[in-house]
Design a protein around this motif. Structure first.
Motif, PDB file in Angstrom:
ATOM      1  N   ASP A 183      81.095  18.292 -44.691  1.00 39.92           N
ATOM      2  CA  ASP A 183      81.624  18.034 -43.308  1.00 39.92           C
ATOM      3  C   ASP A 183      80.700  18.475 -42.198  1.00 39.92           C
ATOM      4  O   ASP A 183      80.567  18.084 -41.050  1.00 39.92           O
ATOM      5  N   VAL A 184      80.016  19.532 -42.698  1.00 35.05           N
ATOM      6  CA  VAL A 184      78.801  20.200 -41.939  1.00 35.05           C
ATOM      7  C   VAL A 184      77.522  19.459 -42.061  1.00 35.05           C
ATOM      8  O   VAL A 184      76.748  19.510 -43.130  1.00 35.05           O
ATOM      9  N   THR A 185      76.941  18.847 -41.091  1.00 39.52           N
ATOM     10  CA  THR A 185      75.698  18.394 -41.182  1.00 39.52           C
ATOM     11  C   THR A 185      74.450  18.915 -40.292  1.00 39.52           C
ATOM     12  O   THR A 185      73.343  18.714 -40.775  1.00 39.52           O
ATOM     13  N   THR A 186      74.961  19.675 -39.415  1.00 40.42           N
ATOM     14  CA  THR A 186      74.129  20.598 -38.317  1.00 40.42           C
ATOM     15  C   THR A 186      73.419  21.794 -39.215  1.00 40.42           C
ATOM     16  O   THR A 186      74.313  22.458 -39.670  1.00 40.42           O
ATOM     17  N   GLY A 187      72.152  21.686 -38.942  1.00 38.90           N
ATOM     18  CA  GLY A 187      71.565  23.116 -39.464  1.00 38.90           C
ATOM     19  C   GLY A 187      71.433  23.313 -41.153  1.00 38.90           C
ATOM     20  O   GLY A 187      70.972  24.347 -41.370  1.00 38.90           O
ATOM     21  N   LYS A 188      71.550  22.366 -41.877  1.00 35.38           N
ATOM     22  CA  LYS A 188      71.587  22.663 -43.319  1.00 35.38           C
ATOM     23  C   LYS A 188      70.156  22.671 -43.738  1.00 35.38           C
ATOM     24  O   LYS A 188      69.355  21.688 -43.218  1.00 35.38           O
ATOM     25  N   PRO A 189      69.677  23.636 -44.404  1.00 31.06           N
ATOM     26  CA  PRO A 189      68.165  23.884 -44.668  1.00 31.06           C
ATOM     27  C   PRO A 189      67.649  23.091 -46.142  1.00 31.06           C
ATOM     28  O   PRO A 189      66.677  23.671 -46.520  1.00 31.06           O
ATOM     29  N   VAL A 190      68.384  22.486 -46.441  1.00 27.47           N
ATOM     30  CA  VAL A 190      68.066  21.522 -47.654  1.00 27.47           C
ATOM     31  C   VAL A 190      68.419  20.256 -47.496  1.00 27.47           C
ATOM     32  O   VAL A 190      69.522  19.933 -47.191  1.00 27.47           O
ATOM     33  N   SER A 191      67.715  19.427 -48.054  1.00 29.14           N
ATOM     34  CA  SER A 191      67.841  18.033 -48.394  1.00 29.14           C
ATOM     35  C   SER A 191      67.192  17.381 -49.307  1.00 29.14           C
ATOM     36  O   SER A 191      66.432  17.783 -50.042  1.00 29.14           O
ATOM     37  N   SER A 192      67.626  16.032 -50.100  1.00 27.40           N
ATOM     38  CA  SER A 192      67.147  15.493 -51.139  1.00 27.40           C
ATOM     39  C   SER A 192      67.191  13.926 -50.994  1.00 27.40           C
ATOM     40  O   SER A 192      67.598  13.450 -50.123  1.00 27.40           O
ATOM     41  N   THR A 193      66.139  13.520 -51.705  1.00 29.60           N
ATOM     42  CA  THR A 193      66.018  12.173 -51.925  1.00 29.60           C
ATOM     43  C   THR A 193      65.851  11.780 -53.371  1.00 29.60           C
ATOM     44  O   THR A 193      65.490  12.597 -54.123  1.00 29.60           O
ATOM     45  N   GLY A 194      65.984  10.350 -53.760  1.00 31.50           N
ATOM     46  CA  GLY A 194      65.836  10.042 -55.106  1.00 31.50           C
ATOM     47  C   GLY A 194      67.066  10.152 -56.025  1.00 31.50           C
ATOM     48  O   GLY A 194      68.139  10.312 -55.421  1.00 31.50           O
ATOM     49  N   THR A 195      66.741  10.225 -57.302  1.00 29.19           N
ATOM     50  CA  THR A 195      68.006  10.410 -58.114  1.00 29.19           C
ATOM     51  C   THR A 195      68.210  11.989 -58.331  1.00 29.19           C
ATOM     52  O   THR A 195      67.526  12.482 -59.321  1.00 29.19           O
ATOM     53  N   ILE A 196      69.278  12.485 -57.837  1.00 25.25           N
ATOM     54  CA  ILE A 196      69.542  13.764 -57.889  1.00 25.25           C
ATOM     55  C   ILE A 196      70.832  13.873 -58.608  1.00 25.25           C
ATOM     56  O   ILE A 196      71.817  13.379 -58.099  1.00 25.25           O
ATOM     57  N   LEU A 197      71.147  14.532 -59.760  1.00 27.74           N
ATOM     58  CA  LEU A 197      72.382  14.805 -60.406  1.00 27.74           C
ATOM     59  C   LEU A 197      72.942  16.251 -60.228  1.00 27.74           C
ATOM     60  O   LEU A 197      72.053  17.112 -60.316  1.00 27.74           O
ATOM     61  N   SER A 198      74.216  16.185 -60.017  1.00 29.08           N
ATOM     62  CA  SER A 198      74.834  17.667 -59.782  1.00 29.08           C
ATOM     63  C   SER A 198      75.959  17.858 -60.962  1.00 29.08           C
ATOM     64  O   SER A 198      75.967  17.169 -61.768  1.00 29.08           O
ATOM     65  N   GLY A 199      76.499  18.889 -60.606  1.00 30.53           N
ATOM     66  CA  GLY A 199      77.458  19.383 -61.935  1.00 30.53           C
ATOM     67  C   GLY A 199      77.019  20.260 -62.850  1.00 30.53           C
ATOM     68  O   GLY A 199      77.570  20.625 -63.962  1.00 30.53           O
ATOM     69  N   TYR A 200      75.712  20.886 -62.335  1.00 27.79           N
ATOM     70  CA  TYR A 200      75.370  22.028 -63.506  1.00 27.79           C
ATOM     71  C   TYR A 200      75.741  23.421 -63.080  1.00 27.79           C
ATOM     72  O   TYR A 200      75.879  23.529 -61.751  1.00 27.79           O
ATOM     73  N   ASP A 201      75.955  24.441 -63.822  1.00 25.09           N
ATOM     74  CA  ASP A 201      76.505  25.707 -63.483  1.00 25.09           C
ATOM     75  C   ASP A 201      75.629  26.759 -63.436  1.00 25.09           C
ATOM     76  O   ASP A 201      75.922  27.861 -63.485  1.00 25.09           O
ATOM     77  N   PHE A 202      74.372  26.475 -63.262  1.00 23.48           N
ATOM     78  CA  PHE A 202      73.466  27.540 -63.286  1.00 23.48           C
ATOM     79  C   PHE A 202      73.239  28.029 -61.700  1.00 23.48           C
ATOM     80  O   PHE A 202      73.487  27.469 -60.568  1.00 23.48           O
ATOM     81  N   GLY A 203      72.847  29.238 -61.657  1.00 25.04           N
ATOM     82  CA  GLY A 203      72.535  29.909 -60.330  1.00 25.04           C
ATOM     83  C   GLY A 203      73.740  30.297 -59.482  1.00 25.04           C
ATOM     84  O   GLY A 203      74.805  30.404 -59.962  1.00 25.04           O
ATOM     85  N   PHE A 204      73.312  30.740 -58.250  1.00 21.59           N
ATOM     86  CA  PHE A 204      74.435  31.299 -57.224  1.00 21.59           C
ATOM     87  C   PHE A 204      75.238  30.204 -56.986  1.00 21.59           C
ATOM     88  O   PHE A 204      74.774  29.199 -56.312  1.00 21.59           O
ATOM     89  N   GLY A 205      76.645  30.406 -57.089  1.00 21.06           N
ATOM     90  CA  GLY A 205      77.443  29.312 -56.499  1.00 21.06           C
ATOM     91  C   GLY A 205      77.602  28.188 -57.523  1.00 21.06           C
ATOM     92  O   GLY A 205      78.170  27.012 -57.251  1.00 21.06           O
ATOM     93  N   TRP A 206      76.934  28.211 -58.579  1.00 20.55           N
ATOM     94  CA  TRP A 206      76.891  27.097 -59.640  1.00 20.55           C
ATOM     95  C   TRP A 206      76.707  25.621 -59.314  1.00 20.55           C
ATOM     96  O   TRP A 206      77.303  24.708 -59.439  1.00 20.55           O
ATOM     97  N   ARG A 207      75.782  25.714 -58.112  1.00 19.09           N
ATOM     98  CA  ARG A 207      75.407  24.501 -57.563  1.00 19.09           C
ATOM     99  C   ARG A 207      73.897  23.892 -57.987  1.00 19.09           C
ATOM    100  O   ARG A 207      73.194  23.202 -56.983  1.00 19.09           O
ATOM    101  N   SER A 208      73.349  24.043 -58.971  1.00 18.18           N
ATOM    102  CA  SER A 208      72.057  23.531 -59.365  1.00 18.18           C
ATOM    103  C   SER A 208      72.206  21.884 -59.424  1.00 18.18           C
ATOM    104  O   SER A 208      73.321  21.325 -59.786  1.00 18.18           O
ATOM    105  N   VAL A 209      71.066  21.582 -59.427  1.00 18.84           N
ATOM    106  CA  VAL A 209      71.026  20.222 -59.571  1.00 18.84           C
ATOM    107  C   VAL A 209      69.861  19.645 -60.727  1.00 18.84           C
ATOM    108  O   VAL A 209      68.965  20.282 -61.016  1.00 18.84           O
ATOM    109  N   ALA A 210      69.771  18.330 -60.887  1.00 19.27           N
ATOM    110  CA  ALA A 210      68.795  17.991 -61.848  1.00 19.27           C
ATOM    111  C   ALA A 210      67.974  16.717 -61.272  1.00 19.27           C
ATOM    112  O   ALA A 210      68.691  15.791 -60.623  1.00 19.27           O
ATOM    113  N   LEU A 211      66.745  16.977 -61.277  1.00 18.40           N
ATOM    114  CA  LEU A 211      65.868  15.986 -60.727  1.00 18.40           C
ATOM    115  C   LEU A 211      65.295  15.014 -61.770  1.00 18.40           C
ATOM    116  O   LEU A 211      64.629  15.608 -62.608  1.00 18.40           O
TER     117      LEU A 211
END
Length: 560
Positions: free
Chosen positions: A280-308
């Motif tokens: 819901d929040v689109t203002t001020g997010k410091p990260v963006s992505s393009t292309g094929t990005i897959l989520s659902g990986y549990d690595f890192g803080f908050g378990w929010r890693s992605v696969a390029l």
């Protein structure tokens, strides 16, 4: 004046015996210390020995010591462990302390031992990594004296004790036995009495409770890093702050604590995840992505890693600061990663290796104070089927070596019962990667209550956080938080989880419970009613004003 035997009471975990041996070696007496010498800087092996001095000529000495000639004894078996003892010839008192952070000359408080017609006997070390000691067994006159120990290796220590400790077993004229345990680095002290063939409960003689290690670290925050990891759900990640996610309670907590320690530096986003789960929040997010990005990986803080996953994949981070560090995962099925800083390719890393290594890092080094963009791409040379697994980006803003940093580990929709052993393990590895973690805040109960999570399952998930952090040698205090009551919940819905968190805090050392539902009002079904106090975005989430109130209450709970 009779000879007095002084116990060696210091030592890093596992090497108390070597320190004791070193303490018993002959030491040369070197010339008196020159006027103006700072004792805090004397912790290297070149300082080992006996040094004569008087109080008026030095700094860093115990404030209460006498003015006559005294002797400083320095024991430093390596660059990270050091002990100082000062023998005051006038008052017959010996003072002792140990180094905490050699890089900034930070020591524990001086502890005094009176030498009036008594002998302090060095008895040995209790417990080790293979065989736990049991403090309940030290209950006879044969056990009188001082014992060195490391709290995690022993049974029946005080709940909140940690690290290097000294146990004093005392015997009075009436035949009574008592114990006093001193936590060496913090100075916290507990006492208990052996009566009717049983030990009474430990009495905490210190001012503070399980948060003492954090409070002590915070006091040094102007000169050293103090990292706080905030694990939570959508109210931590920032859902509902339409003004922008810099209004989150974790951002406000960071600013408030930095002001308390006198540090005005620090980035808006100490940690930027590879993706935000909230939508819901689109203002001020410091990260963006393009292309094929897959989520659902549990690595890192908050378990929010992605696969390029292909050569069109790109994740771009934008921040104002002076340094950044990319956090990514190495492993047997990972590819080649390109890192661009301000659109200039600065390195290409092959993340492939035999052993899985989550939360690996690559640093940019020093950057000019300005807005910067770090882009991560999958290199075209990556073997087919191999992806780049990205966890996020750490940033600094002229605070690389000091200050409070609250690290976002929130995940919208998350429950305590979502935390498996694997996820707890990856979280602990992320903490080890960043280092200097002095506090862990876990704010998870809202979604468990909504889902009707079984209380025993909730407890087991909370215990996994304790087990995996302690198992990775992270002994920072853990604060479990019970949040406010949502509009679709009753007090009974949320209280059963609060009761369990309170029990856990009473059972485990360095664990604290904060009931935020006693500070924040329940969300009424009609948020226009006065009882909502204008703090909520919807029936589950705070607005920016609510985040401000939440952060204020949290600061008061942490630093009383």
């Amino acid at each position: 004046m009779a000879w007095v035997v002084i116990a060696n009471l210091k030592g890093a975990p596992g090497d108390a015996a070597s320190l004791a041996e070193l303490a018993n070696r002959p030491k040369s007496t070197v010339p008196n210390l020159p006027a103006g010498r700072n004792l805090n800087a004397m912790h290297q092996q070149e300082h080992v020995g006996w040094w004569g001095f008087t109080k008026d000529e030095v700094t860093g000495e115990p404030a209460e010591m006498g003015a006559a000639l005294a002797m400083l004894e320095v024991i430093a078996p390596n660059s990270s462990v050091a002990v100082q003892r000062i023998h005051d010839r006038n008052t017959r008192i010996t003072y002792e302390r140990s180094i905490i952070t050699p890089s900034n000359n930070s020591w524990s408080a001086w502890r005094a031992f009176a030498m009036v017609d008594q002998t302090l006997t060095k008895r040995g070390v209790i417990g080790d990594a293979t065989v736990s000691g049991n403090l309940n067994n030290y209950n006879t006159s044969a056990d009188i004296g001082f014992w060195a120990l490391w709290a995690p290796y022993n049974l029946n220590t005080p709940k909140d004790s940690r690290g290097r400790c000294t146990l004093e077993v005392l015997y009075d004229a009436g035949g009574g036995i008592s114990q006093r345990l001193i936590e060496r680095e913090s100075g916290r002290t507990w006492s208990r009495v052996y009566a009717n063939s049983a030990w009474q409960s430990w009495m905490d003689l210190s001012k503070d409770g399980p948060l003492t290690p954090f409070v002590n670290a915070l006091k040094q925050g102007k000169n050293r890093p103090v990292n706080i990891v905030a694990v939570g759900d959508s109210n931590t990640e920032g859902y509902g702050i339409i003004e922008g996610i810099t209004g989150r309670w974790i951002n406000k907590l960071s600013k408030g604590l930095n002001r308390k320690v006198g540090s005005w530096y620090g980035p808006e986003f100490p940690f930027i995840p590879a993706r935000y789960v909230m939508s819901d929040v689109t203002t001020g997010k410091p990260v963006s992505s393009t292309g094929t990005i897959l989520s659902g990986y549990d690595f890192g803080f908050g378990w929010r890693s992605v696969a390029l996953t292909d050569n069109t994949s790109e994740v771009a981070f934008t921040f104002l600061g002076t340094k950044a560090s990319v956090m990514f995962t190495k492993g047997p099925v990972t590819g080649i990663m390109d890192v661009l800083v301000d659109d200039v390719l600065v390195t290409t890393l092959d993340t492939n290796q035999t052993v899985l290594a989550p939360s690996s890092r690559w640093d940019t080094g020093s950057l000019e104070y300005a807005y910067h963009t770090v882009k991560i791409r999958r290199n075209a040379g990556s073997p087919s089927g191999r992806s780049v697994y990205l966890e996020g980006l750490f940033t600094w803003q002229n605070n690389e070596t000091f200050g409070v940093r609250v690290i976002d580990s929130g995940y919208t929709g998350w429950k305590m019962t979502n935390i498996t052993d694997t996820r707890a393990s990856y979280l602990a590895q992320a903490m080890k990667s960043i280092g200097d973690v002095e506090l862990i805040i876990v704010n998870l109960a809202t979604n468990d209550a909504r889902a009707g999570a079984v209380v025993s399952d909730y407890r087991e998930a909370a215990l996994r956080i304790i087990s995996w952090t302690r198992g990775n040698s992270i002994y920072a205090p853990i604060v479990f938080v019970l949040p406010f009551v949502g509009a679709d919940q009753t007090r009974a819905d949320i209280d059963k989880y609060g009761a369990e968190l309170g029990r856990i805090a009473s059972e485990f050392p360095c664990v604290h419970f904060v009931d935020m539902s006693m500070n924040m009002p329940r969300i009424p079904s009609d948020r226009s009613l006065p009882e909502s106090q204008g703090l909520y975005y919807d029936g589950l989430h705070m607005n920016e004003q609510g985040h401000t109130a939440f952060a204020g209450h949290m600061i008061r709970e942490l630093v009383k």
